[in-house]
Design an enzyme around this catalytic site. Sequence first.
Site, PDB file in Angstrom:
ATOM      1  N   GLU A 195      -8.239  -9.242   0.416  1.00 33.93           N
ATOM      2  CA  GLU A 195      -7.779  -9.221   1.808  1.00 33.93           C
ATOM      3  C   GLU A 195      -8.366 -10.439   2.511  1.00 33.93           C
ATOM      4  O   GLU A 195      -9.497 -10.412   2.995  1.00 33.93           O
ATOM      5  CB  GLU A 195      -8.271  -7.964   2.555  1.00 33.93           C
ATOM      6  CG  GLU A 195      -7.703  -6.656   2.080  1.00 33.93           C
ATOM      7  CD  GLU A 195      -8.252  -5.463   2.890  1.00 33.93           C
ATOM      8  OE1 GLU A 195      -8.767  -5.655   4.006  1.00 33.93           O
ATOM      9  OE2 GLU A 195      -8.173  -4.339   2.373  1.00 33.93           O
ATOM     10  N   TYR A 248       0.850  -1.192   0.000  1.00 32.69           N
ATOM     11  CA  TYR A 248       0.000   0.000   0.000  1.00 32.69           C
ATOM     12  C   TYR A 248       0.884   1.240   0.000  1.00 32.69           C
ATOM     13  O   TYR A 248       1.945   1.245   0.623  1.00 32.69           O
ATOM     14  CB  TYR A 248      -0.864   0.049   1.268  1.00 32.69           C
ATOM     15  CG  TYR A 248      -1.877  -1.061   1.443  1.00 32.69           C
ATOM     16  CD1 TYR A 248      -1.995  -2.118   0.549  1.00 32.69           C
ATOM     17  CD2 TYR A 248      -2.741  -1.028   2.535  1.00 32.69           C
ATOM     18  CE1 TYR A 248      -2.943  -3.115   0.741  1.00 32.69           C
ATOM     19  CE2 TYR A 248      -3.687  -2.021   2.730  1.00 32.69           C
ATOM     20  CZ  TYR A 248      -3.777  -3.064   1.830  1.00 32.69           C
ATOM     21  OH  TYR A 248      -4.717  -4.037   2.041  1.00 32.69           O
ATOM     22  N   GLU A 279      -5.300   0.590   8.948  1.00 32.07           N
ATOM     23  CA  GLU A 279      -4.942   0.940  10.329  1.00 32.07           C
ATOM     24  C   GLU A 279      -3.757   1.905  10.352  1.00 32.07           C
ATOM     25  O   GLU A 279      -2.959   1.923  11.279  1.00 32.07           O
ATOM     26  CB  GLU A 279      -4.636  -0.303  11.184  1.00 32.07           C
ATOM     27  CG  GLU A 279      -5.852  -1.108  11.529  1.00 32.07           C
ATOM     28  CD  GLU A 279      -6.351  -1.955  10.374  1.00 32.07           C
ATOM     29  OE1 GLU A 279      -7.451  -1.650   9.869  1.00 32.07           O
ATOM     30  OE2 GLU A 279      -5.667  -2.901   9.959  1.00 32.07           O
ATOM     31  N   ASN A 331     -10.170   2.391  -1.799  1.00 32.14           N
ATOM     32  CA  ASN A 331     -10.301   1.148  -1.061  1.00 32.14           C
ATOM     33  C   ASN A 331     -11.583   1.106  -0.250  1.00 32.14           C
ATOM     34  O   ASN A 331     -11.884   2.053   0.462  1.00 32.14           O
ATOM     35  CB  ASN A 331      -9.128   0.960  -0.101  1.00 32.14           C
ATOM     36  CG  ASN A 331      -9.265  -0.322   0.677  1.00 32.14           C
ATOM     37  OD1 ASN A 331      -9.305  -1.390   0.079  1.00 32.14           O
ATOM     38  ND2 ASN A 331      -9.400  -0.229   1.976  1.00 32.14           N
ATOM     39  N   GLU A 332     -12.296  -0.005  -0.358  1.00 36.28           N
ATOM     40  CA  GLU A 332     -13.555  -0.200   0.377  1.00 36.28           C
ATOM     41  C   GLU A 332     -14.392   1.074   0.339  1.00 36.28           C
ATOM     42  O   GLU A 332     -14.930   1.514   1.355  1.00 36.28           O
ATOM     43  CB  GLU A 332     -13.275  -0.658   1.822  1.00 36.28           C
ATOM     44  CG  GLU A 332     -12.719  -2.071   1.894  1.00 36.28           C
ATOM     45  CD  GLU A 332     -12.592  -2.619   3.320  1.00 36.28           C
ATOM     46  OE1 GLU A 332     -12.764  -1.859   4.283  1.00 36.28           O
ATOM     47  OE2 GLU A 332     -12.326  -3.824   3.448  1.00 36.28           O
ATOM     48  N   TYR A 376      -0.339  -8.452  14.046  1.00 36.38           N
ATOM     49  CA  TYR A 376      -1.522  -8.950  13.348  1.00 36.38           C
ATOM     50  C   TYR A 376      -1.722 -10.457  13.496  1.00 36.38           C
ATOM     51  O   TYR A 376      -2.589 -11.038  12.889  1.00 36.38           O
ATOM     52  CB  TYR A 376      -1.440  -8.572  11.855  1.00 36.38           C
ATOM     53  CG  TYR A 376      -2.793  -8.326  11.213  1.00 36.38           C
ATOM     54  CD1 TYR A 376      -3.437  -7.107  11.364  1.00 36.38           C
ATOM     55  CD2 TYR A 376      -3.415  -9.309  10.473  1.00 36.38           C
ATOM     56  CE1 TYR A 376      -4.665  -6.867  10.784  1.00 36.38           C
ATOM     57  CE2 TYR A 376      -4.656  -9.076   9.888  1.00 36.38           C
ATOM     58  CZ  TYR A 376      -5.273  -7.848  10.056  1.00 36.38           C
ATOM     59  OH  TYR A 376      -6.495  -7.617   9.472  1.00 36.38           O
TER      60      TYR A 376
END
Length: 637
Positions: free
Chosen positions: A259, A74, A120, A178-179, A324
Site C-alpha cells: 500500500e 479487496y 475504510e 491485513n495489518e 482519496y
Amino acid sequence: MWLHSAVLLLLLGQCIEISARTFEIDNNKNCFRKDGKPFRYISGSIHYSRVPRFYWRDRLLKMKMAGLDAVYTYVPWNFHEQKPGVYNFSGDHDIETFLKMANEIGLLVILRAGPYICAEWDMGGLPPWLLTKKSIVLRSSDPDYLQAVDNWMSVFLPKIKPLLYQNGGPIITVQVENEYGSYFTCDYNYLRHLMKLFRQHLGDEVILFTTDGSGLPYVRCGSIEGLYTTVDFGPGTNVTAAFEVQRFSQPRGPLINSEFYTGWLDHWGEPHSVVATERIVKTLTEILDHGASVNMYMFIGGTNFGYWNGANTPYEPQPTSYDYDAPLSEAGDLTDKYFAIREVIKKYKKIPEGPIPPTTPKFAYGEINMEKVKTVLEALDILSSYGPIKSTYPLTFEEIKQFTGFVLYRTTLPRNYNDPTTLATLFNGVRDRAYVTVNGIFQGILERDKEMSINISGTQGAQLDLLVESMGRVNFGRYNNDFKGLLTNLTLDGEILANWTQYPLDIDTAVINGLLLETSSMKTSNSTSPTFYKGSLFIPSGIPDLPQDTFIKFPGWTKGQIWINGFNLGRYWPARGPQVTLYVPMHILTTSSLNNITVLELEHSPCDTGKCTVEFVDKPILSKSKTHFKQEYLFTK
Ligand SMILES: *[C@@H]1O[C@H](CO)[C@@H](O)[C@H](O)[C@H]1NC(C)=O
Ligand SMILES: *[C@@H]1O[C@H](CO)[C@@H](O)[C@H](O)[C@H]1NC(C)=O
Ligand SMILES: *[C@@H]1O[C@H](CO)[C@@H](O)[C@H](O)[C@H]1NC(C)=O
Ligand SMILES: *[C@@H]1O[C@H](CO)[C@@H](O)[C@H](O)[C@H]1NC(C)=O
Ligand SMILES: *[C@@H]1O[C@H](CO)[C@@H](O)[C@H](O)[C@H]1NC(C)=O
Ligand SMILES: *[C@@H]1O[C@H](CO)[C@@H](O)[C@H](O)[C@H]1NC(C)=O
Ligand SMILES: *[C@@H]1O[C@H](CO)[C@@H](O)[C@H](O)[C@H]1NC(C)=O
C-alpha cells in the site's frame, strides 16, 4: 530417458521451455518468477465494491494504459454475505466477472481475500451479524468467529480457485488478513488457521502473503512462517528503512510495498486530504529504484455508496466519497497525478500504446424542486412492516437484527417536564447519532463522543422518539466490534427510562417499492425533524449522449441520505463537510421516464424558509473550505 531430461532442465532452472503458467518467489534473485522469468509488479488498487459494474471496464482500461501490470482488489465479506448463509455474487457484487474482465484487459490481480480488509469499509469487511454473539473476539481463534470464517471461505475461495494464475486466471497472489500486527490479539493460531484454510481451498502453489505497517512491532505480530511478509508505507518514508523492516521477517524474496499511498482518506468534519503529486513521484521512484514491487493505494478510490463507509476511533466516520486524491478521481477522471505516475512508470518498463479512455463527460442538470413527503414518524408503518420489538431497556441494532441504517426507539415521558430537563446517555452509549423528538417536535441530537446530553421538555405520557443512525462501523483497530443503536440506558432527569418500543426501519425497500411518494395529509410536522422529500429529474431524450454522470449538491440542507431511482447514493452532510456534492453515475439515470429523487433529511431542510431544491452540477466539491490539507503519515491504516 525423456522424463529424465525434463527433470534435469527443471533442476538447472531452465524454465523457458515449460509451457505451464507459473508464478513463484525466487529467493536467490529476490524477485518473483512469472513463467520462469524474473518479474516485479507495478500495481494499483481498485475496489470493485466502490465502482459501479457499469464502469469497471473503463477504470480497468485506464489502469492498464497507465502502465500497470496488476490491480489489487479487496473482498469485503460483508458485501457478499449480508445475512448468514445468504450470498450475493451478482450485479455489482459479481467479483468473478470483475476478475475475468481484468484478465481480458491483460491485468494481473492481487487479491486481498480477507476475512478482514480494513479499507475504510464498514467494519473492515467483517459482517456485523458476527456481533450477535456479544462476547465474540473478532480476528482471533474464537471458535464462533472461526466457524463463520470457515463457512464463508468454503463458499468464496472455490469460486476464485479457477482464476488463479496457475489455472489460467489473473490472480498471482492472495493476501490473508491485513495489518494483523496493528491489532491487539497477536494470535498466531488464528493466522495458522487461515493459512491452512486457504491452502485447503486454493492448493499449494499460489503465493499467500500478509501486509503490515513498516514498523517492527507490526511485522512481529502480523507475520508467520508460510505467509510471505510485505509492508506498506506512504510518500516521504525512508524507503530503505521501510524495506529493512520487511527483511526482518522476510530475509529473502521480492521487496513489496502493498500500500503506497497516493492520497489519503477523509473524515466528516476534517479538511479534505490532498497529497502533492511531487511527493508521490519522488517516493515511487525510490521504491522502483530498489527493484521492489509496489501497489499504489488507491489508483481509483471510488464511492462508499449506501451505508458502506467505515470509521476510525475516537469515532470519526468517513464520508461517502472515497476519492482519496487518487490518480483517477472518484468519477474515474484522468488527473495530473495520473499522467505524472505514468511518466514514472515509463522510465522502468514499456507501457501500452494507443489512446487512453477519455474522462467521461459530466452534465449540470440544474436545480430540482423538492417536495415534502412525510416525516419518518408518519411513515412508520411503511418503514417497519414487521412491526416493533418491545423491551424494558433499549436493545442494540444487533439484538433486533437490523445491522445498518436506522432504528426508531420510542418510549413515553414518565412525568411532566415543564422546564428544560436533561436527557442523557449513560457511558456514551448512543451509536452513533440520535435525532430526538417529543410528540414529533424536534428537541436536539445526541452524538457518540460529542453530545452526551440535551434538554427536552414535555408532559407526562408524551411520546419520546429517538431516530438512531448508524454512521458506519469502525474499520481499524481494537474497537472493531462496533455495536450500534442505544448500547446503554438513557436517563431523563437522572431516572432511567424504561419500556421501549423499537422499530427496525427498512427504508431502502420502501424507497425501491415507491412507497415514499404519497405526501402526507398531516401538516403538523415541521421542517426540523427527520423527513422524506421527493423530486423528479427530467432528462430530455432529444439531447445526444444523455444521460451523463453528474454531482448533486444540497443548498441549505443539513444531513441525510439520498436515493435516485431506488439506488442509495450515500450520506450527505454539507453542514459538517468536507464533502459537499455526491457523485451520481449515469447508469442509474434514465431518459425514458422521470428520475425519482428521494431525500431523507435528518435535521433541517431549507423547505419552510427558502428554496426547496437540490442541484445537479458538473463538478465535484469535496473540500468545503478549499484549503488544502497536508496529511502527515502518523499512523498506518
Ligand atoms: C445482489 O446485489 C445486486 C446489486 O449489485 C442486487 O441488484 C441484487 O438484488 C442482489 N441479489 C440478491 C439475491 O440479494
Ligand atoms: C534511511 O534509512 C537508512 C537505513 O536505516 C539509513 O542508513 C539512512 O541514513 C536513512 N536516510 C535518511 C535520509 O534518513
Ligand atoms: C418547529 O420546530 C421548532 C424547533 O424545534 C419549534 O420551535 C416550533 O415550535 C416547531 N413548529 C411547529 C409548527 O411545530
Ligand atoms: C439544560 O437546562 C439546564 C437548566 O434547566 C441548564 O442549566 C443547562 O445548561 C441546560 N443544558 C443544555 C445542554 O442546554
Ligand atoms: C439499564 O438499567 C437497568 C436497571 O438499572 C439495568 O438492569 C440494565 O442492565 C441497564 N441496561 C444497560 C444496557 O446498561
Ligand atoms: C413499564 O410498563 C409496565 C406495564 O405497562 C408498567 O407496569 C411499568 O410501571 C412501566 N415502567 C416504567 C418505568 O414506566
Ligand atoms: C419513478 O416513480 C414512478 C412512480 O412510482 C414510477 O412509475 C417510475 O417508474 C419511477 N422511475 C424510475 C426511473 O424508476
